[in-house]
Write a protein that holds these residues in place. Structure first.
Motif: not given
Length: 77
Positions: A9-12, A34-37, A42-47, A54-56
């Motif tokens: 899970h990370s931002y490109f 799994c992109p996180v925009d 998107a980082q504030k969304k519940k899931e 951070y990159p996870t």
């Protein structure tokens, strides 16, 4: 390592994310990106808020955050 495919899970545009992707590719580890925009919040969304901003990397039943910790785990396993 388990047979389950790791999830990154990370931002490109993140340099931390680049380090992790380079290491995964160099070691020949097949993973799901799994992109996180961050621009869309998107980082504030519940899931995703359950994971980390951070990159996870989810791998072998572990959730690893921070690129250095991920790189160390990949090197040691």
């Amino acid at each position: 390592m388990s047979s389950e495919k790791p999830n990154l899970h990370s931002y490109f545009r993140s340099s931390c994310s680049w380090r992790v992707r380079i290491s995964l590719n160099w070691k020949g580890i097949d993973y799901e990106y799994c992109p996180v925009d961050l621009l869309e919040g998107a980082q504030k969304k519940k899931e995703y808020s359950k994971i980390n901003p951070y990159p996870t990397l989810k791998i072998d039943g572990n959730v690893l955050c921070q690129s250095i910790a991920i790189l160390e785990y990949l090197e040691e396993t």
